[in-house]
Design an enzyme around this catalytic site. Structure first.
Site, short mmCIF file in Angstrom:
data_model
loop_
_atom_site.label_atom_id
_atom_site.label_comp_id
_atom_site.label_asym_id
_atom_site.label_seq_id
_atom_site.Cartn_x
_atom_site.Cartn_y
_atom_site.Cartn_z
N TRP A 102 0.80 -1.23 0.00
CA TRP A 102 0.00 0.00 0.00
C TRP A 102 0.83 1.27 0.00
O TRP A 102 0.30 2.37 -0.08
CB TRP A 102 -0.93 0.04 1.23
CG TRP A 102 -0.26 -0.34 2.52
CD1 TRP A 102 -0.35 -1.55 3.16
CD2 TRP A 102 0.63 0.46 3.31
NE1 TRP A 102 0.43 -1.54 4.29
CE2 TRP A 102 1.05 -0.32 4.41
CE3 TRP A 102 1.11 1.77 3.21
CZ2 TRP A 102 1.91 0.14 5.39
CZ3 TRP A 102 2.00 2.24 4.19
CH2 TRP A 102 2.38 1.43 5.25
N LYS A 127 -3.35 -8.22 -7.40
CA LYS A 127 -4.08 -7.94 -6.15
C LYS A 127 -3.47 -6.73 -5.47
O LYS A 127 -2.36 -6.78 -4.92
CB LYS A 127 -4.03 -9.12 -5.18
CG LYS A 127 -5.08 -8.91 -4.07
CD LYS A 127 -4.86 -9.74 -2.84
CE LYS A 127 -4.01 -9.09 -1.79
NZ LYS A 127 -4.52 -7.82 -1.26
N GLU A 142 10.07 -8.79 -3.28
CA GLU A 142 10.65 -7.49 -2.89
C GLU A 142 10.09 -7.19 -1.51
O GLU A 142 8.88 -6.99 -1.37
CB GLU A 142 10.24 -6.39 -3.87
CG GLU A 142 10.66 -6.64 -5.31
CD GLU A 142 12.15 -6.49 -5.54
OE1 GLU A 142 12.87 -6.08 -4.61
OE2 GLU A 142 12.59 -6.81 -6.65
N CYS A 167 10.14 1.14 1.85
CA CYS A 167 10.93 -0.08 2.11
C CYS A 167 12.39 0.25 2.33
O CYS A 167 13.07 -0.41 3.09
CB CYS A 167 10.77 -1.06 0.97
SG CYS A 167 11.12 -0.33 -0.63
N GLU A 176 11.85 -3.44 11.21
CA GLU A 176 11.34 -2.40 10.32
C GLU A 176 10.16 -1.69 10.98
O GLU A 176 9.18 -2.32 11.35
CB GLU A 176 10.88 -3.05 9.00
CG GLU A 176 10.49 -2.04 7.95
CD GLU A 176 10.02 -2.69 6.65
OE1 GLU A 176 9.32 -3.73 6.71
OE2 GLU A 176 10.35 -2.17 5.58
P1 NAD Z 1 2.09 -6.89 3.57
O1 NAD Z 1 3.10 -7.98 3.45
O2 NAD Z 1 1.25 -6.85 4.78
O3 NAD Z 1 1.07 -6.96 2.34
C1 NAD Z 1 1.51 -6.99 1.02
C2 NAD Z 1 0.47 -7.69 0.17
O4 NAD Z 1 0.37 -9.06 0.60
C3 NAD Z 1 -0.93 -7.09 0.30
O5 NAD Z 1 -1.56 -7.10 -0.96
C4 NAD Z 1 -1.62 -8.02 1.27
O6 NAD Z 1 -3.02 -8.08 1.13
C5 NAD Z 1 -0.99 -9.36 0.90
N1 NAD Z 1 -1.05 -10.33 1.99
C6 NAD Z 1 -1.08 -10.06 3.33
N2 NAD Z 1 -1.18 -11.21 4.02
C7 NAD Z 1 -1.21 -12.22 3.11
C8 NAD Z 1 -1.32 -13.64 3.21
N3 NAD Z 1 -1.43 -14.27 4.39
N4 NAD Z 1 -1.29 -14.36 2.06
C9 NAD Z 1 -1.19 -13.75 0.86
N5 NAD Z 1 -1.13 -12.42 0.71
C10 NAD Z 1 -1.12 -11.66 1.82
O7 NAD Z 1 2.89 -5.55 3.31
P2 NAD Z 1 2.33 -4.06 3.34
O8 NAD Z 1 2.07 -3.74 4.76
O9 NAD Z 1 1.25 -3.89 2.33
O10 NAD Z 1 3.59 -3.25 2.78
C11 NAD Z 1 4.62 -2.88 3.59
C12 NAD Z 1 5.81 -3.80 3.38
O11 NAD Z 1 6.18 -3.79 2.00
C13 NAD Z 1 7.04 -3.31 4.12
O12 NAD Z 1 7.66 -4.40 4.75
C14 NAD Z 1 7.93 -2.76 3.01
O13 NAD Z 1 9.28 -2.76 3.31
C15 NAD Z 1 7.59 -3.64 1.86
N6 NAD Z 1 7.91 -3.00 0.57
C16 NAD Z 1 9.00 -3.45 -0.11
C17 NAD Z 1 9.36 -2.85 -1.33
C18 NAD Z 1 10.55 -3.34 -2.11
O14 NAD Z 1 10.68 -2.99 -3.28
N7 NAD Z 1 11.44 -4.13 -1.52
C19 NAD Z 1 8.59 -1.80 -1.84
C20 NAD Z 1 7.48 -1.38 -1.11
C21 NAD Z 1 7.14 -2.00 0.10
#
Ligand code: NAD
Length: 527
Positions: free
Chosen positions: A194, A218, A294, A329, A427
């Site tokens: 998000w 998604k 990522e 991130c 983090e």
């Molecule tokens: P998140 O892992 O909670 O969610 C990411 C996605 O995974 C969402 O679409 C969510 O609905 C889905 N998801 C959540 N639980 C799931 C499950 N049990 N099974 C399958 N899908 C599931 O992450 P977030 O809070 O949306 O984003 C923040 C994180 O993203 C931080 O850790 C950040 O560092 C990372 N991030 C990394 C990069 C990169 O390029 N390395 C870029 C942006 C964000």
């Protein structure tokens, strides 16, 4: 997220809050919050899934409430997709892939559609930027840059790349001709976070579509809107039905269904390390699909003792930790400073942080918006409590911003952070900057490297030998010297260790996530 182009940055640096936030789009030069609110009031928010070229309700009829995190106001109800909807989206994607109108189209034909999509995204940049700001709590200034400027550039760049990407011919004797060609993998599942909703979509969609894949996307449940609108624009640009499907919904349902689907050929995920690990499990328990990850970070910002602590360094330090409310991130939350220069560094950082404007994301004067949700605000505040509990000292901020219905956290600076504390290890993903003093450069290198993450690092020094030494030794995917930058479209982005897999977003490297390599061995008459 990216370095937004040095020309724009140099031109706009004085006027704009962050060294890496600059917009070049003159048509979007609307100045007042009232203008943006008027645009917001006229927006129609997408509310259904996008499957096989049209908007459809979730098969179960379920919906979830979508909020504006800056005001807690309800923006609308959105289809909550589950396994059945993912099945329908994958079936549409598979039919489209097998039919070949996209997957086997001439690269020039795919390019034409991607360039038309880039043009449509630019035409709708203002609408999409305001929608993104409302949905995520991000500042309008950042949204204009990310959504209005970078996102269309991604579709343009990968569109232009795909008809210039050649295969290879292997060296053989004249009895054979060995061709090495690339083919689209098939149906790609793209699971998004998000924090940069449409930009992260573009990072994956542009190379996946350019490669010829069909996709099921998604978005994060907190920010479903802009990618749904993009799907509609892609159809208008001429993308065949079924090539791009969007299934809004929750992780445990829609996300897991993508991870476990046996007819999805590859997954590209951006999000937390914990959920990234689940996608490896899903793949191993279903069809062994490759998974590009990522994930999170805990990146260092290292000031060596020869670096002048001038405005540029301080501005980069604050931006590196606090830009996008720290919901980045590669946020450089751990800031390593020579013990003898710590007071000078802190004084200047504190002055800059005190001058930050936090509040209404639709006001172009605002430099930091809201946290994405009440849950996330609680999580960030919990980390601030943990820092205090372990003996670090809050010298700025340190709590929620009062006077708002939305989910704001004050920009927070910790002094006396010690390597190994929770706030220096996990983090936080919020507006928290922590200062860690060091005595010798090698001590800073050792502490900076001692993390399960390895996404990004910034080093400030005037000494080229030290710059190269740190750049080579820091175990992370991007090292930025004398400026906080994550690179740009042309440079691969991804993490070492638990920040990523071998896959990379951006650059020509990103296409590889969505292609397979085939050898065609042609035997001649003597072969
Ligand atoms: P998140 O892992 O909670 O969610 C990411 C996605 O995974 C969402 O679409 C969510 O609905 C889905 N998801 C959540 N639980 C799931 C499950 N049990 N099974 C399958 N899908 C599931 O992450 P977030 O809070 O949306 O984003 C923040 C994180 O993203 C931080 O850790 C950040 O560092 C990372 N991030 C990394 C990069 C990169 O390029 N390395 C870029 C942006 C964000």
């Amino acid at each position: 997220m990216l370095d937004h182009g040095w020309v724009a940055t140099v031109l706009f640096e004085k006027a704009l809050p962050w060294p890496c936030a600059a917009t070049e789009h003159p048509a979007m030069d609307i100045a007042t919050p009232t203008d943006y609110r008027a645009i917001a009031a006229g927006l129609a928010f997408p509310s259904e899934a996008f499957i096989n070229g049209r908007f459809v309700a979730a098969r179960s009829g379920a919906r979830f409430t979508n909020l504006n995190p800056a005001t807690a106001a309800i923006l609308g109800e959105v289809a909550a997709c589950d396994e059945d909807d993912v099945d329908a989206a994958v079936a549409a994607a598979r039919r489209a892939f097998d039919a070949g109108a996209w997957s086997r189209a001439a690269p020039e034909a795919r390019k034409d559609v991607l360039l038309r999509l880039a043009a449509l995204l630019r035409e709708h940049a203002m609408e999409l930027s305001v929608m993104e700001s409302l949905d995520s709590g991000k500042t309008i200034t950042d949204c204009l840059n990310e959504v209005g400027h970078e996102v269309p550039n991604f579709f343009q760049w990968y569109g232009e790349l795909i008809d210039k990407s050649f295969g290879k011919v292997a060296p053989t004797d004249e009895s054979a001709l060995a061709l090495i060609v690339h083919e689209p993998v098939g149906v790609a599942g793209l699971v998004l976070p998000w924090n940069f909703p449409l930009l992260m979509a573009a990072w994956k969609l542009a190379p996946a579509l350019a490669a010829g894949c069909s996709v099921v996307v998604k978005p994060a449940e907190q920010t479903p809107l802009t990618v749904l609108r993009l799907a509609e624009l892609a159809a208008q640009a001429g993308l065949p039905d079924g090539v791009l499907n969007v299934v809004p919904g929750f992780g445990e349902t829609a996300g897991q269904a993508i991870g476990r689907h046996r007819d999805i050929d590859v997954v590209s995920f951006t999000g937390s390390t914990e959920v990234g690990a689940l996608f490896l499990k899903y793949a191993s328990e279903s069809n062994l699909k490759p998974v590009g990850l990522e994930m999170g970070g805990k990146s260092p910002f290292i000031v060596l003792d020869d670096a002048p602590i001038d405005d540029a360094l301080v501005s980069n330090a604050v931006s590196a930790a606090l830009w996008n409310g720290g919901q980045n991130c590669s946020a450089n939350m751990r800031q390593f400073v020579p013990r003898a220069r710590k007071d000078e560094f802190l004084d200047k950082v504190l002055a800059r942080v005190a001058a930050l404007t936090v509040g209404d994301p639709l006001d172009p004067a605002t430099e930091m918006g809201a946290m994405v949700s009440a849950d996330h605000q609680r999580r960030v505040l919990g980390y601030i409590e943990a820092g205090l509990g372990e003996g670090a000292r809050v010298v700025a901020g340190g709590g929620a911003l009062e006077g708002h219905d939305g989910y704001f956290v004050k920009p927070t600076v910790f002094d006396d952070v010690v390597h190994g504390m929770t706030i220096a290890t996990e983090e936080i993903f919020g507006p928290v900057l922590g200062v860690i003093a060091f005595s010798e450069p090698e001590e800073a290198l050792r502490m900076a490297s001692d993390s399960v993450y390895g996404l990004h690092a910034t080093v400030f020094t005037r000494d080229i030998d030290r710059a190269l030494h740190f750049a080579r030794r820091l175990p992370c995917g991007t090292v930025s010297i004398n400026r906080f930058s994550e690179g740009d479209i042309k440079t691969p982005f991804g993490g070492y260790k638990r920040s990523g897999s071998l896959a990379r977003d951006n650059g020509t490297e990103a296409i590889a996530q969505y292609q397979q390599t085939k050898t065609i061995w042609i035997g001649g008459p003597e072969g």
